[in-house]
Design an enzyme around this catalytic site. Structure first.
Site, PDB file in Angstrom:
ATOM      1  CG  ASP A  80     -42.854 -20.974 -10.900  1.00  0.00           C
ATOM      2  OD1 ASP A  80     -43.784 -21.727 -10.205  1.00  0.00           O
ATOM      3  OD2 ASP A  80     -42.827 -20.078 -10.122  1.00  0.00           O
ATOM      4  CD  GLU A  92     -42.945 -16.653  -9.805  1.00  0.00           C
ATOM      5  OE1 GLU A  92     -43.973 -17.172 -10.585  1.00  0.00           O
ATOM      6  OE2 GLU A  92     -44.316 -16.147  -9.006  1.00  0.00           O
ATOM      7  CB  CYS A 139     -46.437 -20.790  -0.872  1.00  0.00           C
ATOM      8  SG  CYS A 139     -46.907 -20.680  -3.260  1.00  0.00           S
TER       9      CYS A 139
END
Length: 612
Positions: free
Chosen positions: A102, A79, A2
């Site tokens: 997550d 991540e 992102c």
């Protein structure tokens, strides 16, 4: 993966800043094409763009949870590879979850452990958390710097984001570059100093650092460091240990709800990742897709060197057959490669590694047609001693960065106004300052101490530059690329391997090769290292020469404020042969230097750089 943006000021109300936050967040559309969101508090504004990889509904950001009547809000790029380990620990501590993302695990980890949550994290990440109870904002970047984080301090206001362009989108931040920034570009470039973004008003949160912002001040500190220890394992134990760490790192990174593939050049590193990923896929009755990169007619013009002894394509196909992958070769056309130099600059926000960048940009663009996540072999050479400067005495013992050995030659490119820039002095100062930070035991041999120095320099400088390149070229195409060799556990382990293990049998990456026996074919294991492929075709040289020639004919080109025009013309006339030394590392010679100057002009024009 992102992108995020934020504005923090505990001294004033930020209501009027919302429009600026939205402009900043809009710069990240390619990093996060799937969703966007904002969260506003009187003193804190968060914006986010999301690329959906895990839990489409449960991973929305900014994410807010409440505890004890106070809100906690997270924006996050990255991540976590130990999500389930942390989730189990949090469940045992009484926390509950509304999703399997997550993102929620990371936010909950902060709610449970506060700033100390960073000690639990294994992954690639940059994030910001607003803690309403403590009235503070925590900013964090991962241990090796895989994910980016930039910021600017304007008075009492902190402006931050995932890319330089994000910070520049705020009207208070000027695209100013002073003489120190230019010295960095020509002395250290395309690498940058830890914490630097070249622009005078912008800084980078260095890898393994966090920042705490509250009403009183901003505190930046390092939360993870390498430690020098003795390794007492036998060779067999070390081989088994390394194999376990590597397989675990790769398998952890196969998670996701979207299609995943691997880069496969046919070299040791990408072959190891692809083989282990393919084996994991086969257990689930799935076929791994692999990708390799080539250039039009490259086989006709390839010339072997100590840095690139063999061409890759043959080996990529051999390896794909061995692991039974669905292999695809993307062949780049030379005009596309040249024209993508502009796209690469706009993705990186700085002049970069010329066609080494633009080829990766095009490669990622092609892969993104069918995949959202890829695994790549970056960092293995830095971590396991793959570069010639680890093993060749004349490079290993240089009293400077071994990839920037010809800084004096760079001065001939500068215009009279900038000929006095202290390029060599800046390089030497940063080199010596870095050596002071290398962890040492104090009683090891000089050879062993030098190995630790080379390792540390690679990790803090060369590797970060390549990771920056990987992140910007991939995310500019909405592709998440994971790098298993950047698992901090592997880095910690490799740093303390004895030299006779690290270079087992006198080979670069010797122990890594040994650990891959039974996983890879023998000819792949013992193949001589070859770097990222570049074009050797004279067509490309002519294309970039024409591009620089066009710049030369423009009297208003900003490049010639900085560059010696006569020498630039000589580069064009000789097709790059007027500059005989590598500009950076192993690949930036001849046409790559011409392309670098083209990129430099694009950068100065596109970002309206103000030189002071």
């Amino acid at each position: 993966m992102c992108g995020f943006a934020g504005i923090v000021d505990f001294k004033k109300i930020l209501t009027n800043e919302q429009v600026h936050l939205e402009s900043m967040t809009d710069t990240l559309k390619m990093r996060g094409p799937d969703q966007h969101g904002y969260k506003s508090y009187p003193h804190v504004l968060f914006g986010h763009r999301r690329l959906i990889v895990v839990d489409p509904k449960g991973g929305l950001q900014p994410m807010t949870k409440e505890q004890g009547g106070f809100q906690y809000t997270l924006i996050y790029n990255g991540e976590l590879y130990n999500t389930e380990d942390i989730r189990k620990e949090l469940l045992n501590n009484g926390y509950q979850f509304d999703s399997y993302s997550d993102t929620e695990v990371l936010l909950t980890a902060y709610m449970c452990w506060g700033v100390n949550c960073v000690e639990k994290l294994n992954g690639i990440f940059a994030f910001a958390v607003y803690d309403e109870k403590l009235e503070q904002v925590l900013l964090v970047r991962d241990q090796l710097g895989v994910k980016p984080f930039f910021y600017s301090i304007q008075g009492t206001t902190l402006i931050f984001g995932s890319e330089i362009k994000t910070v520049l989108a705020h009207p208070a931040v000027s695209p100013t570059v002073d003489r120190e920034g230019l010295t960095e570009i020509f002395g250290l470039g395309p690498a940058v100093r830890p914490g630097s973004a070249v622009f005078k008003e912008i800084s980078e949160l260095p890898p393994a650092h966090l920042a705490l912002i509250n009403k009183k001040d901003i505190v930046i500190k390092e939360y993870w460091q390498l430690k020098a220890t003795e390794n007492h394992e036998t060779l067999a134990e070390a081989t088994e240990h390394l194999q376990h760490l590597l397989i675990d790192a790769i398998e952890r990174q196969l998670v996701g709800d979207v299609p995943l593939c691997t880069f496969l050049s046919g070299g040791l590193d990408s072959s190891a990742i692809s083989a282990i990923a393919a084996r994991s896929y086969q257990k689930r009755n799935k076929v791994l897709t692999t990708y390799s990169l080539d250039y039009e007619d490259n086989d006709k013009y390839f010339k072997a060197s100590i840095y690139q002894p063999t061409s890759d394509q043959y080996w990529a196909l051999q390896m794909a057959e061995f692991i039974q992958s669905n292999h695809r070769t993307y062949t780049i056309k030379h005009d596309e490669l040249a024209y993508a130099l502009r796209s690469a600059v706009l993705a990186r926000d700085l002049p970069g590694m010329a066609d080494i960048d633009s080829s990766l940009f095009l490669f990622c663009k092609e892969i993104r047609e069918d995949f959202i996540v890829a695994l790549s072999g970056e960092c293995a050479d830095e971590v396991f001693g793959g570069y010639p400067w680890y093993t060749r005495p004349e490079l290993r013992n240089l009293e400077t960065f071994p990839w920037s050995n010809f800084v004096r030659s760079r001065k001939q490119l500068l215009s009279p106004e900038y000929a006095s820039l202290p390029l060599e002095e800046m390089v030497q100062e940063n080199y010596l300052d870095s050596l002071k930070l290398v962890p040492q035991l104090g009683y090891e041999s000089l050879e062993r101490q030098r190995t630790r120095e080379i390792f540390y320099l690679n990790m803090k400088w060369f590797m970060v530059n390549l990771l920056n390149r990987k992140d910007r070229m991939s995310m500019a195409n909405s592709l998440e690329v994971r790098v298993p060799f950047a698992d901090y556990r592997l880095v910690e382990y490799a740093f303390n391997l004895p030299d006779d293990y690290l270079f087992y049998q006198g080979r670069e990456k010797g122990l890594l090769r040994k650990a891959l026996k039974g996983i890879l074919p023998e000819d792949i294991i013992y193949r001589k290292k070859s770097p990222y492929p570049k074009t050797h075709n004279p067509i490309y040289t002519q294309l970039v020469s024409d591009m620089l020639s066009e710049v030369l004919q423009n009297k208003n080109a900003p490049l010639f404020t900085i560059i010696n025009k006569e020498f630039a013309q000589k580069l064009v006339d000789t097709k790059g042969e007027a500059y005989t030394r590598p500009w950076f590392g192993q690949l930036m010679t001849g046409p790559q230097l011409i392309a670098y100057l083209v990129q430099l002009n694009i950068w100065l024009e596109s970002y309206k750089v103000k030189l002071v």
